[in-house]
Design a protein around this motif. Structure first.
Motif, short mmCIF file in Angstrom:
data_model
loop_
_atom_site.label_atom_id
_atom_site.label_comp_id
_atom_site.label_asym_id
_atom_site.label_seq_id
_atom_site.Cartn_x
_atom_site.Cartn_y
_atom_site.Cartn_z
N VAL A 98 41.53 28.09 49.79
CA VAL A 98 42.62 27.11 49.68
C VAL A 98 42.19 26.04 48.70
CG1 VAL A 98 44.13 25.51 50.92
CG2 VAL A 98 43.18 27.47 52.14
N VAL A 99 43.10 25.62 47.83
CA VAL A 99 42.85 24.51 46.91
C VAL A 99 43.76 23.36 47.32
CG1 VAL A 99 43.08 23.75 44.49
CG2 VAL A 99 42.10 26.00 45.02
N ALA A 111 44.97 19.52 43.19
CA ALA A 111 44.01 20.16 42.27
C ALA A 111 44.46 21.57 41.86
CB ALA A 111 42.63 20.21 42.93
N ARG A 112 45.67 21.94 42.24
CA ARG A 112 46.12 23.31 41.92
C ARG A 112 46.49 23.44 40.45
NH1 ARG A 112 49.44 24.28 47.62
NH2 ARG A 112 47.54 24.17 48.87
N GLY A 113 46.51 24.70 39.96
CA GLY A 113 46.93 24.97 38.59
C GLY A 113 45.88 24.65 37.55
N ARG A 114 44.63 24.49 37.98
CA ARG A 114 43.55 24.19 37.03
C ARG A 114 42.48 25.29 37.02
NH1 ARG A 114 41.66 18.34 38.95
NH2 ARG A 114 43.70 17.52 39.56
N GLY A 115 42.79 26.41 37.63
CA GLY A 115 41.82 27.52 37.63
C GLY A 115 40.80 27.44 38.74
N TYR A 116 40.96 26.47 39.66
CA TYR A 116 39.92 26.31 40.69
C TYR A 116 39.87 27.49 41.67
CZ TYR A 116 39.16 21.45 39.23
OH TYR A 116 38.84 20.31 38.53
N ALA A 117 41.02 28.00 42.08
CA ALA A 117 40.98 29.12 43.04
C ALA A 117 40.28 30.32 42.42
CB ALA A 117 42.39 29.49 43.49
N SER A 118 40.56 30.58 41.14
CA SER A 118 39.91 31.71 40.48
C SER A 118 38.39 31.50 40.47
CB SER A 118 40.43 31.83 39.04
OG SER A 118 41.85 31.84 39.05
N THR A 178 43.56 39.96 51.71
CA THR A 178 44.96 40.21 51.99
C THR A 178 45.76 39.00 51.54
OG1 THR A 178 45.20 39.28 54.23
CG2 THR A 178 44.18 41.48 54.05
N ASN A 180 53.18 35.21 47.54
CA ASN A 180 52.20 34.26 47.02
C ASN A 180 51.66 34.74 45.66
OD1 ASN A 180 50.17 32.39 46.66
ND2 ASN A 180 49.33 32.58 48.74
N PRO A 181 52.50 34.65 44.61
CA PRO A 181 52.10 35.22 43.31
C PRO A 181 50.85 34.56 42.73
CG PRO A 181 54.13 33.94 43.10
CD PRO A 181 53.86 34.07 44.56
N ALA A 182 50.64 33.27 43.00
CA ALA A 182 49.45 32.60 42.44
C ALA A 182 48.18 33.24 43.01
CB ALA A 182 49.50 31.10 42.73
N VAL A 241 45.10 35.37 41.28
CA VAL A 241 43.69 35.00 41.46
C VAL A 241 42.88 36.23 41.86
CG1 VAL A 241 42.13 33.72 42.99
CG2 VAL A 241 44.15 32.58 42.01
N LYS A 247 42.64 38.71 38.93
CA LYS A 247 41.70 38.22 37.90
C LYS A 247 40.25 38.43 38.32
CE LYS A 247 42.41 34.12 36.09
NZ LYS A 247 42.79 32.67 36.13
C1 LIG Z 1 47.03 30.14 45.93
C2 LIG Z 1 46.14 28.96 45.52
C3 LIG Z 1 44.77 29.16 46.15
C4 LIG Z 1 46.02 28.97 43.99
O1 LIG Z 1 45.13 27.91 43.63
P1 LIG Z 1 45.01 27.40 42.10
O2 LIG Z 1 43.73 26.65 41.98
O3 LIG Z 1 46.27 26.71 41.72
O4 LIG Z 1 44.90 28.80 41.32
P2 LIG Z 1 44.38 29.01 39.82
O5 LIG Z 1 44.70 27.77 39.03
O6 LIG Z 1 42.95 29.47 39.86
O7 LIG Z 1 45.19 30.28 39.33
C5 LIG Z 1 46.48 30.56 39.71
C6 LIG Z 1 46.96 31.70 38.80
O8 LIG Z 1 48.22 32.10 39.30
C7 LIG Z 1 49.19 31.89 38.29
N1 LIG Z 1 50.40 31.47 38.96
C8 LIG Z 1 50.66 30.29 39.57
N2 LIG Z 1 51.91 30.31 40.06
C9 LIG Z 1 52.43 31.52 39.77
C10 LIG Z 1 53.67 32.14 40.01
N3 LIG Z 1 54.65 31.52 40.68
N4 LIG Z 1 53.85 33.42 39.57
C11 LIG Z 1 52.88 34.07 38.91
N5 LIG Z 1 51.66 33.53 38.66
C12 LIG Z 1 51.46 32.27 39.09
C13 LIG Z 1 48.63 30.82 37.40
O9 LIG Z 1 49.21 30.86 36.11
C14 LIG Z 1 47.17 31.25 37.37
O10 LIG Z 1 46.98 32.36 36.54
P3 LIG Z 1 46.29 32.23 35.07
O11 LIG Z 1 44.89 31.75 35.34
O12 LIG Z 1 46.34 33.60 34.51
O13 LIG Z 1 47.10 31.22 34.32
C15 LIG Z 1 46.74 27.59 45.96
O14 LIG Z 1 48.08 27.52 45.55
C16 LIG Z 1 46.66 27.35 47.45
O15 LIG Z 1 45.66 26.82 47.94
N6 LIG Z 1 47.72 27.76 48.19
C17 LIG Z 1 47.73 27.62 49.66
C18 LIG Z 1 46.70 28.52 50.32
C19 LIG Z 1 46.78 29.97 49.89
O16 LIG Z 1 47.84 30.50 49.66
N7 LIG Z 1 45.61 30.61 49.80
C20 LIG Z 1 45.49 32.01 49.44
C21 LIG Z 1 45.68 32.86 50.66
S1 LIG Z 1 45.56 34.61 50.21
#
Ligand SMILES: CC(C)(COP(=O)(O)OP(=O)(O)OC[C@H]1O[C@@H](n2cnc3c(N)ncnc32)[C@H](O)[C@@H]1OP(=O)(O)O)[C@@H](O)C(=O)NCCC(=O)NCCS
Length: 179
Positions: free
Chosen positions: A105-106, A110-117, A139, A144-146, A150, A153
C-alpha cells in the motif's frame, strides 16, 4: 532515496499522518477514527506489534483464523512514511485464493510516483534474501489497474481469474512472480 526498513518509532508520527489521509493497513477494510486513535494512543506498542505480528488474524468476514507468519516492512524517506509491504512467509487456504504472499500500500499523497513498483521490487529482493521461496503469488482485484500494472512491471505472470473470496461479484486475478 526511499528504502524499505523494519517498522520503527521514528516513522510512527508520519505513519499516523498517513492513516489520517486515507492510508489503510488492510485493503479490504478502511481505517476508522477509532482504529487510528488506537494506534496513536500507543505508538511504541503499535510498532512492536508490527515487528511481532499476532498468531491469529481477524478475517474480512469478522471471524478469527490462524495467521501465517509474515513480515511488514515500511517504505520511508528520512522520517517520512510512504508505504508498506506485507510479506507472508507461506500461503494457507484463504491466501491461496485472495491475498497471496505479498501485499503493498502507498499512502494517498505519495501515489503515482513509482513507489509501489519500487516497493514490490525491493520486497522481492528481501524475499530472495530471507525466505526459501522460489516463486510468489500476488492477487489483485480486477478493478485495480494501477496494482495490475505494478505486478506486471515486476514480472508477474497471469495464471487465473477467480471469484473474489471476500467481495461478492468481484474478481481476483492471480499472478505469479518467479524469484
Ligand atoms: C495500487 C497502488 C499500490 C499503486 O501505488 P503507486 O505508488 O501509485 O504505483 P506506481 O506509481 O508504482 O505505479 C502505478 C502504475 O499503474 C499505472 N496506473 C495508475 N492508474 C492506472 C489506471 N487507472 N489504469 C492503468 N494504469 C494505471 C501508472 O501509470 C503506473 O504505471 P507506469 O509506471 O507504467 O506509469 C496504490 O494506489 C495503493 O496503495 N492503493 C491502495 C492499496 C492497493 O490497492 N494495494 C494493492 C493491492 S493488490
Amino acid at each position: 532515496m526511499p528504502r524499505l526498513v523494519l517498522p520503527a518509532l521514528a516513522y510512527a508520527p508520519s505513519f499516523v499522518a498517513a492513516l489520517r489521509e486515507g492510508y489503510s493497513r488492510d485493503t479490504l477494510r478502511p481505517e476508522t477514527p477509532e482504529s487510528i486513535a488506537a494506534v496513536e494512543a500507543d505508538l511504541a506498542g503499535f510498532v512492536e506489534s508490527q515487528l511481532a505480528p499476532p498468531l491469529t488474524v481477524t478475517l474480512p468476514d469478522g471471524s478469527q483464523g490462524p495467521a501465517v507468519p509474515f513480515t511488514t516492512l515500511w517504505y520511508v524517506e528520512g522520517e517520512d512514511f510512504l508505504g508498506s509491504i506485507s510479506i507472508r512467509h507461506h500461503l494457507n487456504e484463504n491466501l491461496e485464493k485472495v491475498g497471496g504472499h505479498v501485499g503493498y500500500v502507498v499512502r494517498p499523497s505519495a501515489r503515482g510516483r513509482g513507489y509501489a513498483s519500487a516497493i514490490l521490487a525491493e520486497g522481492l529482493d528481501w524475499i530472495r534474501a530471507n525466505l526459501p521461496l522460489k516463486r510468489v503469488l500476488l492477487t489483485v482485484n480486477q478493478l485495480n489497474p494501477a496494482s495490475i500494472r505494478v505486478i506486471e512491471k515486476n514480472g508477474g505472470v497471469f495464471t487465473q481469474a477467480i471469484p473474489h473470496l471476500w467481495r461478492p461479484g468481484e474478481t481476483a486475478l492471480h499472478y505469479w512472480i518467479d524469484l
